[in-house]
Each structure stands twice: as C-alpha cells, then as structure tokens.
Write a protein that holds these residues in place. Structure first.
Motif, PDB file in Angstrom:
ATOM      1  N   ARG A   6       0.697   1.201-108.004  1.00 56.05           N
ATOM      2  CA  ARG A   6      -0.709   1.076-107.613  1.00 56.05           C
ATOM      3  C   ARG A   6      -0.862  -0.187-106.769  1.00 56.05           C
ATOM      4  NH1 ARG A   6      -3.695   5.388-107.761  1.00 56.05           N
ATOM      5  NH2 ARG A   6      -5.307   3.948-107.146  1.00 56.05           N
ATOM      6  N   PRO A   7      -1.786  -0.191-105.822  1.00 59.81           N
ATOM      7  CA  PRO A   7      -2.017  -1.400-105.034  1.00 59.81           C
ATOM      8  C   PRO A   7      -2.329  -2.631-105.892  1.00 59.81           C
ATOM      9  CG  PRO A   7      -3.033   0.461-103.956  1.00 59.81           C
ATOM     10  CD  PRO A   7      -2.552   0.955-105.301  1.00 59.81           C
ATOM     11  N   VAL A  90      13.482   2.971-104.028  1.00 55.20           N
ATOM     12  CA  VAL A  90      12.363   3.519-103.264  1.00 55.20           C
ATOM     13  C   VAL A  90      11.188   3.735-104.207  1.00 55.20           C
ATOM     14  CG1 VAL A  90      11.599   5.402-101.778  1.00 55.20           C
ATOM     15  CG2 VAL A  90      13.991   4.701-101.740  1.00 55.20           C
ATOM     16  N   ALA A  91       9.998   3.385-103.740  1.00 62.88           N
ATOM     17  CA  ALA A  91       8.771   3.588-104.512  1.00 62.88           C
ATOM     18  C   ALA A  91       7.702   4.180-103.607  1.00 62.88           C
ATOM     19  CB  ALA A  91       8.279   2.265-105.103  1.00 62.88           C
ATOM     20  N   ASN A  92       6.672   4.698-104.223  1.00 62.69           N
ATOM     21  CA  ASN A  92       5.511   5.212-103.499  1.00 62.69           C
ATOM     22  C   ASN A  92       4.298   4.364-103.854  1.00 62.69           C
ATOM     23  OD1 ASN A  92       4.037   7.150-101.897  1.00 62.69           O
ATOM     24  ND2 ASN A  92       3.190   7.907-103.808  1.00 62.69           N
ATOM     25  N   ILE A  93       3.521   4.000-102.846  1.00 65.14           N
ATOM     26  CA  ILE A  93       2.276   3.276-103.097  1.00 65.14           C
ATOM     27  C   ILE A  93       1.227   4.335-103.442  1.00 65.14           C
ATOM     28  CG2 ILE A  93       0.502   1.738-102.173  1.00 65.14           C
ATOM     29  CD1 ILE A  93       2.739   0.457-100.455  1.00 65.14           C
ATOM     30  N   ALA A  94       0.947   4.458-104.724  1.00 63.92           N
ATOM     31  CA  ALA A  94       0.068   5.500-105.247  1.00 63.92           C
ATOM     32  C   ALA A  94      -1.349   5.335-104.710  1.00 63.92           C
ATOM     33  CB  ALA A  94       0.060   5.462-106.770  1.00 63.92           C
ATOM     34  N   GLY A  95      -1.892   6.421-104.210  1.00 60.35           N
ATOM     35  CA  GLY A  95      -3.253   6.389-103.674  1.00 60.35           C
ATOM     36  C   GLY A  95      -3.322   5.991-102.215  1.00 60.35           C
TER      37      GLY A  95
END
Length: 111
Positions: A6-7, A90-95
């Motif tokens: 999350r940011p 690797v990660a994803n910036i959720a939202g």
C-alpha cells in the motif's frame, strides 16, 4: 505470490530493501503527463505495459522493483510477468497512483 504494498506502507518497503529500489511505472505516456510520482529514496522508470517484454534489458534483476499503474491491475500483471522471468524481488503498489494520491501524496492529481 506478488507482495502488495500500500502507498501508506511504501516507505517501510523501501527501507526493507537491500539497496535503492526501482519503481516501474507501466502506465501510458498520456497518463504520466496527468499524474506521476516523484522519486525520493527510489528511482523511477516509466515503461508502458506493452513495451516491458521488449525493454527488459532496462530492468536490473539485482534490484527490488515495485510496479505502479493507475489502479494496480496492470502493474500486478507486469509484476507477475517479471517474477516468471526470474526477477526475485518484485512487488505491486496496491491501488496504483490513485491510492498513492489518496493515501500518500494529495498533490498528485487523480484521473
């Protein structure tokens, strides 16, 4: 499984990395003109989603990469693709940048 960051938790994620991480913004050029994040304790690289396979040479496997898009769907797909190609961190910036604007930096325009 791709980690979802999350940011609001992004600074903690950055600090947990070994070295300076990279944020890979996979949005289209017109979207970058509307809204973008400013690099801080991370580097920023913009490659539209459909160009990532052809431009993987620009993405070092030795660095942590957090993928970013508008709402988090395209970036999650790119993060999965990178993981399948052997990228270990690797990660994803959720939202996506929408959540970034709401949760982290209200100066970033929403669209």
């Amino acid at each position: 499984m791709i980690p979802q960051v999350r940011p609001t938790d992004f600074d903690t994620w950055v600090q947990a990395q070994d070295g300076r991480p990279l944020v890979l913004d996979v949005r289209e050029p017109w979207e970058l003109q509307v809204a973008s994040v400013a690099p801080g304790d991370f580097d920023l690289l913009a490659i539209p989603m459909n160009q990532v396979p052809a431009r993987m040479g620009e993405l070092p496997q030795s660095r942590a990469i957090a993928c970013l898009c508008h709402h988090g769907v395209r970036s999650h797909r790119v993060a999965l693709f990178l993981a399948q190609q052997g990228y270990a961190d690797v990660a994803n910036i959720a939202g996506g940048i929408e959540a970034w604007a709401r949760e982290r930096d209200p100066s970033v325009p929403q669209y």
